[in-house]
Design a protein around this motif. Structure first.
Motif, PDB file in Angstrom:
ATOM      1  N   ASP B  46       3.682  -2.113  10.584  1.00 55.80           N
ATOM      2  CA  ASP B  46       3.643  -2.579   9.208  1.00 55.80           C
ATOM      3  C   ASP B  46       3.062  -3.981   9.124  1.00 55.80           C
ATOM      4  O   ASP B  46       2.033  -4.208   8.521  1.00 55.80           O
ATOM      5  CB  ASP B  46       5.059  -2.534   8.625  1.00 55.80           C
ATOM      6  CG  ASP B  46       5.070  -2.956   7.176  1.00 55.80           C
ATOM      7  OD1 ASP B  46       4.184  -2.489   6.440  1.00 55.80           O
ATOM      8  OD2 ASP B  46       5.949  -3.745   6.793  1.00 55.80           O
ATOM      9  N   ARG B  47       3.760  -4.924   9.750  1.00 53.56           N
ATOM     10  CA  ARG B  47       3.275  -6.304   9.731  1.00 53.56           C
ATOM     11  C   ARG B  47       3.245  -6.852  11.164  1.00 53.56           C
ATOM     12  O   ARG B  47       3.898  -6.332  12.056  1.00 53.56           O
ATOM     13  CB  ARG B  47       4.173  -7.167   8.845  1.00 53.56           C
ATOM     14  CG  ARG B  47       3.712  -7.118   7.386  1.00 53.56           C
ATOM     15  CD  ARG B  47       4.722  -7.744   6.474  1.00 53.56           C
ATOM     16  NE  ARG B  47       5.902  -6.908   6.321  1.00 53.56           N
ATOM     17  CZ  ARG B  47       6.977  -7.269   5.641  1.00 53.56           C
ATOM     18  NH1 ARG B  47       7.033  -8.454   5.075  1.00 53.56           N
ATOM     19  NH2 ARG B  47       8.005  -6.459   5.531  1.00 53.56           N
ATOM     20  N   SER B  52       3.210 -12.511  10.010  1.00 54.50           N
ATOM     21  CA  SER B  52       3.549 -11.429   9.095  1.00 54.50           C
ATOM     22  C   SER B  52       2.361 -10.959   8.250  1.00 54.50           C
ATOM     23  O   SER B  52       2.518 -10.530   7.125  1.00 54.50           O
ATOM     24  CB  SER B  52       4.724 -11.808   8.180  1.00 54.50           C
ATOM     25  OG  SER B  52       5.908 -11.810   8.925  1.00 54.50           O
ATOM     26  N   GLU B  53       1.176 -11.061   8.833  1.00 52.61           N
ATOM     27  CA  GLU B  53       0.025 -10.424   8.192  1.00 52.61           C
ATOM     28  C   GLU B  53       0.236  -8.927   8.247  1.00 52.61           C
ATOM     29  O   GLU B  53       0.879  -8.425   9.164  1.00 52.61           O
ATOM     30  CB  GLU B  53      -1.251 -10.733   8.984  1.00 52.61           C
ATOM     31  CG  GLU B  53      -1.828 -12.092   8.733  1.00 52.61           C
ATOM     32  CD  GLU B  53      -2.959 -12.370   9.717  1.00 52.61           C
ATOM     33  OE1 GLU B  53      -3.833 -11.500   9.865  1.00 52.61           O
ATOM     34  OE2 GLU B  53      -2.939 -13.452  10.329  1.00 52.61           O
ATOM     35  N   THR B  54      -0.387  -8.210   7.310  1.00 52.40           N
ATOM     36  CA  THR B  54      -0.203  -6.758   7.368  1.00 52.40           C
ATOM     37  C   THR B  54      -1.086  -6.180   8.477  1.00 52.40           C
ATOM     38  O   THR B  54      -2.200  -6.654   8.730  1.00 52.40           O
ATOM     39  CB  THR B  54      -0.591  -6.091   6.038  1.00 52.40           C
ATOM     40  OG1 THR B  54      -1.952  -6.396   5.760  1.00 52.40           O
ATOM     41  CG2 THR B  54       0.310  -6.559   4.915  1.00 52.40           C
ATOM     42  N   VAL B  56      -2.348  -3.282   8.327  1.00 51.41           N
ATOM     43  CA  VAL B  56      -3.433  -2.558   7.662  1.00 51.41           C
ATOM     44  C   VAL B  56      -4.668  -3.447   7.527  1.00 51.41           C
ATOM     45  O   VAL B  56      -5.797  -3.006   7.738  1.00 51.41           O
ATOM     46  CB  VAL B  56      -2.960  -2.060   6.274  1.00 51.41           C
ATOM     47  CG1 VAL B  56      -4.085  -1.367   5.537  1.00 51.41           C
ATOM     48  CG2 VAL B  56      -1.776  -1.129   6.431  1.00 51.41           C
ATOM     49  N   GLU B 134       9.724  -0.238  12.195  1.00 51.92           N
ATOM     50  CA  GLU B 134       8.430  -0.586  11.623  1.00 51.92           C
ATOM     51  C   GLU B 134       8.002   0.499  10.643  1.00 51.92           C
ATOM     52  O   GLU B 134       7.484   0.209   9.560  1.00 51.92           O
ATOM     53  CB  GLU B 134       7.416  -0.734  12.767  1.00 51.92           C
ATOM     54  CG  GLU B 134       6.276  -1.675  12.499  1.00 51.92           C
ATOM     55  CD  GLU B 134       6.698  -3.116  12.266  1.00 51.92           C
ATOM     56  OE1 GLU B 134       6.141  -3.728  11.360  1.00 51.92           O
ATOM     57  OE2 GLU B 134       7.599  -3.629  12.996  1.00 51.92           O
ATOM     58  N   LYS B 138       7.312   0.421   6.483  1.00 50.48           N
ATOM     59  CA  LYS B 138       6.122   0.967   5.832  1.00 50.48           C
ATOM     60  C   LYS B 138       6.496   1.945   4.721  1.00 50.48           C
ATOM     61  O   LYS B 138       5.951   1.902   3.639  1.00 50.48           O
ATOM     62  CB  LYS B 138       5.275   1.706   6.869  1.00 50.48           C
ATOM     63  CG  LYS B 138       4.155   0.886   7.428  1.00 50.48           C
ATOM     64  CD  LYS B 138       3.403   1.676   8.466  1.00 50.48           C
ATOM     65  CE  LYS B 138       2.069   2.132   7.901  1.00 50.48           C
ATOM     66  NZ  LYS B 138       1.168   2.574   8.985  1.00 50.48           N
ATOM     67  N   GLU B 183      12.511  -9.826   8.812  1.00 49.85           N
ATOM     68  CA  GLU B 183      12.132  -8.892   7.756  1.00 49.85           C
ATOM     69  C   GLU B 183      13.327  -8.102   7.238  1.00 49.85           C
ATOM     70  O   GLU B 183      13.466  -7.872   6.034  1.00 49.85           O
ATOM     71  CB  GLU B 183      11.057  -7.929   8.273  1.00 49.85           C
ATOM     72  CG  GLU B 183       9.702  -8.609   8.393  1.00 49.85           C
ATOM     73  CD  GLU B 183       8.693  -7.782   9.162  1.00 49.85           C
ATOM     74  OE1 GLU B 183       7.544  -8.219   9.257  1.00 49.85           O
ATOM     75  OE2 GLU B 183       9.059  -6.703   9.671  1.00 49.85           O
TER      76      GLU B 183
END
Lengths: 628, 338
Positions: B46-47, B52-54, B56, B134, B138, B183
């Motif tokens: 997810d990150r 903590s950038e994604t 994706v 994770e 998501k 998180e």
């Protein structure tokens, strides 16, 4: 008239006297080293007719006929019993023959001379006697020749064994030093020389098929050579003297020591000190045959064969190389396979345990929590303390610390209890006191006793009638060290088998192929072999490994070893897995959480506890819901 | 320079970045991926720590770069044969082609937590892995994560553990654990979050800051000591036993959720590729490369290169840097040898 004395008997008489004196002093020392209680026990067992009869039986079967070796390896059995029994018979018959025909029998001799002549006369009878033509003389001569032949045939096998061990079914044999070689050669040559000596003058001294016809007539061509014959008699006497003199310092000391060991063992004695009393009898009884080398899990790695029981005992016996003794004491896995194959049943593990008590291991044990515990259940949560009470259920379940690391086992057991509709108390569901076995194995007996006492008190006060254990390590200490009179102690294999037999639970059968690994502490220690196999028979197909039951190979994870490295353990584990998967089972089944964890690390196929496979195949009775 | 084909085995970050760089250098890389999508483990995340950038975002960037590159999904390599310096490759889809160099980017596999039975994964419902958590972040679709009040993270599951034969550090779990702890605290502000660690290896850029932030801003409690035993109580909650080695006391705790930080292990099925290319394994089971310094991208086999976590556990920045250097090595090799 033949002479009644000749100087050549002197070496023999000296050697014989030496060995007799040595053995008697040794015997007295051992008896005095025994604890007072043991000495009394020993004395009583000698007088008691029942144990006396057992002594007689065991002496015959073990010292003379070597029944145990026959069972394992018939050829080796023949080798031992031919030499031992043959020699024994030659001595016995020789004495009777001497009594019947001795030239001394009508003579009036001073006491000392009579004593010594009685010592040598039966041994060298043919030299002093004259051929008699009575029937009984022929029978005696025949018997003497017959047993001489038996012994020589045994010696032939012994020579083959030394040169080609594989021919008699041994992979590795013990390695020996110079003294041992000397003694062995002197032993091997005693009877061939005796044969030659007797044959060389069979026309005078008499003889039968072997000495007279084969020996004198064929070998010596019917000629009597006085000088040659005399030299042979001297050689015979010297050879005997060498053997007798070196005997106490060689492995052949097992011949007299074994007899004593049997008597002491039948009196119910056990090793308490590693180098005193009973242990000495055991140490001297070791014939260094090396049967334990091939079976020891450690000798799978070639360099480690010197850690095996035979070398440990040799180190202890010689009393030198303290570091070697320490290493061998600590590295042993305590699996007990060496004892299983030992023809003399020498309890080398007891010696190792006694030796471990001598070492100081720095363990910071803090047992203050035992004081604080009013009862068992408080180990976990102080708040909800209530004394362990099994007055209603009568059944206690103790999983042990190892089973808590393999929760599949405890969960399977919970399910099984439930399906059997059994009411039970789970002692250590929420924390526990150790069973004490790990402490025992490091020689810390006093610390272990503290734990054992606390557990005993708690279990006894609970009013239970049965105690079910999941870990064979706990099982052993509960069986051996706990005093739980009136409470039946069962390992879960025994318990589940009972449930299946009494149809309290039922299991589905499939064609799944299983192999069963016997945990050392359950199999060799208590002979629980059939119950697990019976359970597996009810669930699937039981395949055979390379070796099982009393010869099962340790998993390599044993807490018995204090010094083995991970790599050495891994080698043992891999080898054990190779043995188990010989016939391509789908799953390895065991009954010990430690074996399970050890195998699971390296096994290519699934490893499960026997409780798990029972739980997987349980026919679920829906009516019996979850108790809680 | 004539056009050279290069086989890239594996379409994760390492494979994608190597292919992109080779393409930039004017070569023709071909990516073979056994799954039906590119991205490897990154696609499941997810990150990313420490910022903590994604995941994706990074994945899209890598995909964008590889859009002109030939990618064969759902394909496995059935055979590679080297004849006169050329590799003849056969695929499970019955395609055959020739390449001048091979880059192995097979990556890693997450440790199977069932092998540590004492942690109860696969036995107790509320024991989950880092990958599963994770996945929860998501999708927010996991019944096991049900308003937990107390959450534990176990570091080093399957790493630095002789008992499972893995003695190496997996490098990413410490930071991942703290990232996930923050998180989950963010999601359930009332929850108590504990991290059970052996030692915290916060070696990378921004990692130490993450650690401090986790303690100061998120009130994550870090306990030095391993969890030794997990069981379930009557209410279905987890009871764990651990030792606080700083205080020197054993501890016992009831948890609603236990997250196992599974480490890296060699990828499944990589043995077949090793056999085809005659590559050896190192002590940790990963592919052996030619040395720890200048030979990191090369292997014993001529024309066979490696990039990413197939040689040892690596973080994403490490993997991408290595992928770029491998591309350079391949380029130099082709200039001098073909």
């Amino acid at each position: 008239m033949r002479p009644t004395f000749d100087p050549f008997v002197i070496p023999f008489v000296a050697g014989m006297t030496f060995v007799l004196v040595y053995c008697i002093i040794g015997l007295i020392r051992i008896i005095f080293q025994l604890p007072k209680e043991d000495r009394r026990k020993f004395g009583r067992s000698l007088i008691n007719p029942k144990s006396a009869w057992k002594n007689f039986k065991d002496l015959c079967s073990d010292c003379l006929f070597h029944v145990k070796i026959w069972k394992r390896k018939p050829l080796l059995g023949y080798m031992h019993s031919s030499i031992a029994f043959g020699w024994f018979m030659i001595i016995v018959i020789g004495h009777f023959e001497t009594i019947a025909f001795s030239p001394l029998k009508d003579m009036q001799l001073p006491f000392f001379q009579k004593l010594t002549s009685n010592l040598y006369m039966p041994i060298f009878f043919r030299f002093f006697s004259e051929e008699a033509s009575t029937l009984s003389a022929h029978i005696y001569a025949f018997l003497m020749d017959f047993f001489l032949m038996v012994i020589i045939s045994g010696i032939v096998i012994a020579v083959v064994k030394k040169k080609k061990p594989r021919k008699v079914g041994l992979k590795r044999v013990t390695k020996f030093g110079f003294t041992e070689d000397m003694v062995r050669i002197s032993l091997w040559t005693i009877f061939p020389i005796r044969f030659l000596a007797e044959a060389s003058m069979a026309n005078i001294g008499g003889g039968s098929f072997l000495t007279k016809f084969i020996g004198f007539d064929l070998l010596f061509g019917g000629h009597y050579n006085e000088t040659l014959s005399y030299i042979l008699w001297w050689a015979y006497s010297i050879d005997l003297a060498i053997f007798m003199t070196l005997l106490p310092f060689s492995r052949y000391m097992h011949i007299p020591a074994e007899a004593l060991l049997i008597l002491l063992r039948n009196a119910g004695l056990k090793t308490t000190e590693p180098r005193k009393g009973y242990a000495v009898a055991e140490i001297y009884s070791c014939p260094s045959c090396g049967l334990c080398i091939d079976v020891c899990p450690m000798s799978e790695v070639k360099e480690n064969y010197r850690n095996t029981a035979v070398y440990f005992i040799r180190n202890i016996r010689r009393g030198r190389r303290r570091r070697d003794v320490k290493h061998k004491t600590e590295i042993c896995l305590m699996c007990g396979k060496c004892i299983e194959v030992c023809p003399l049943g020498i309890e080398s593990l007891d010696i190792k345990m006694a030796q471990r008590k001598k070492y100081y291991y720095k363990v910071k044990s803090n047992f203050s929590y035992l004081e604080r515990l009013q009862d068992y259940k408080t180990t976990g949560q102080q708040a909800q303390s209530s004394p362990l009470d099994a007055h209603n259920s009568k059944i206690l379940y103790f999983a042990g610390c190892m089973s808590h690391l393999t929760p599949k086992i405890t969960l399977a057991m919970t399910k099984i209890f439930e399906q059997a509709n059994e009411n039970y108390e789970f002692i250590d569901k929420d924390g526990s006191i150790c069973c004490g076995r790990p402490m025992m194995l490091t020689g810390k007996v006093d610390e272990a006793k503290a734990l054992i006492e606390k557990n005993t008190e708690m279990i006894k006060n609970s009013g239970a009638k049965r105690l079910i254990l999941s870990c064979p390590i706990c099982y052993r200490v509960f069986k051996e060290e706990y005093n739980l009179e009136g409470i039946e102690i069962l390992h879960h294999t025994q318990y589940i088998n009972e449930l299946i037999e009494n149809e309290k639970i039922s299991v589905d059968r499939s064609d799944k192929r299983y192999v069963y690994h016997d945990p050392c502490e359950l199999g060799r220690a208590f002979g629980v072999y059939e119950e697990p196999r019976n359970i597996i028979d009810n669930i699937g197909l039981l395949t055979q490994g390379k070796s099982d039951k009393d010869l099962a190979v340790c998993c390599g994870g044993s807490i018995g070893s204090l010094a083995m490295t991970k790599e050495e353990r891994d080698d043992i584990t891999k080898n054990s897995i190779k043995d188990l998967t010989l016939n391509h089972p789908e799953e390895i089944v065991t009954a010990c959480p430690l074996c399970l964890k050890t195998f699971a690390r390296l096994s290519p196929i699934k490893v499960k506890d026997i409780a798990e496979i029972v739980e997987e195949n349980l026919e679920i009775n829906e009516e019996l819901g979850i108790r809680n | 320079m004539k056009e050279h084909n290069i086989l890239i085995i594996g379409g994760g970050p390492a494979g994608m970045e190597t292919a992109y760089q080779l393409k930039q250098l004017g070569l023709k890389p071909i990516i073979i991926e056994r799954n039906d999508r590119l991205g490897g483990h990154l696609a499941q995340w997810d990150r990313l720590f420490p910022t903590s950038e994604t995941a994706v975002g990074l994945l899209e960037r890598l995909k964008e770069n590889t859009k002109d590159i030939e990618v064969k999904l759902d394909s496995r390599i059935t055979n590679i044969e080297k004849i006169n310096g050329t590799f003849h490759v056969s695929l499970s889809t019955n395609k055959n082609f020739e390449v001048d160099a091979v880059v192995v980017c097979t990556g890693f596999e997450l440790f199977n937590a069932e092998r540590k039975q004492e942690y109860g994964y696969g036995i107790y419902d509320r024991v989950i892995t880092n990958a599963e958590l994770e996945d929860y972040f998501k999708t927010h679709d996991d019944k096991r994560v049900d308003e937990p009040r107390r959450i534990g993270f176990v570091h080093c599951v399957g790493s630095r553990d002789v008992k499972v034969n893995n003695t190496y550090c997996s490098k990413v779990c410490c930071a991942t654990a703290l990232k996930q702890a923050c998180e989950i605290k963010d999601e359930f502000p009332d929850a108590d979050v504990y991290c059970f660690y052996m030692d915290l290896r916060m070696f990378g850029k921004g990692y130490e800051d993450l650690y401090l932030r986790a303690q100061k801003d998120f009130d994550i409690k870090c306990v030095r000591g391993r969890v030794c035993e997990v069981s379930e109580n009557i209410e279905g909650k987890l009871v764990i036993k651990a030792e606080d080695t700083l205080l020197g006391t054993p501890m016992k705790m009831t948890l609603d959720l236990l997250v196992l930080m599974c480490g890296m292990e060699k990828a499944k099925g990589v043995e077949e590729i090793q056999k085809m290319l005659n590559l050896e394994s190192n002590n940790d089971g990963f592919i052996e490369n030619s040395g720890s310094f200048v030979g990191i991208n090369r292997t014993k086999g001529k024309g066979v290169f490696v990039a990413g976590a197939c040689t040892s556990p690596k973080t994403l920045p490490d993997t991408i840097a290595e992928a770029r250097s491998t591309a350079m090595e391949v380029f130099n090799y082709l200039i001098h040898n073909c």
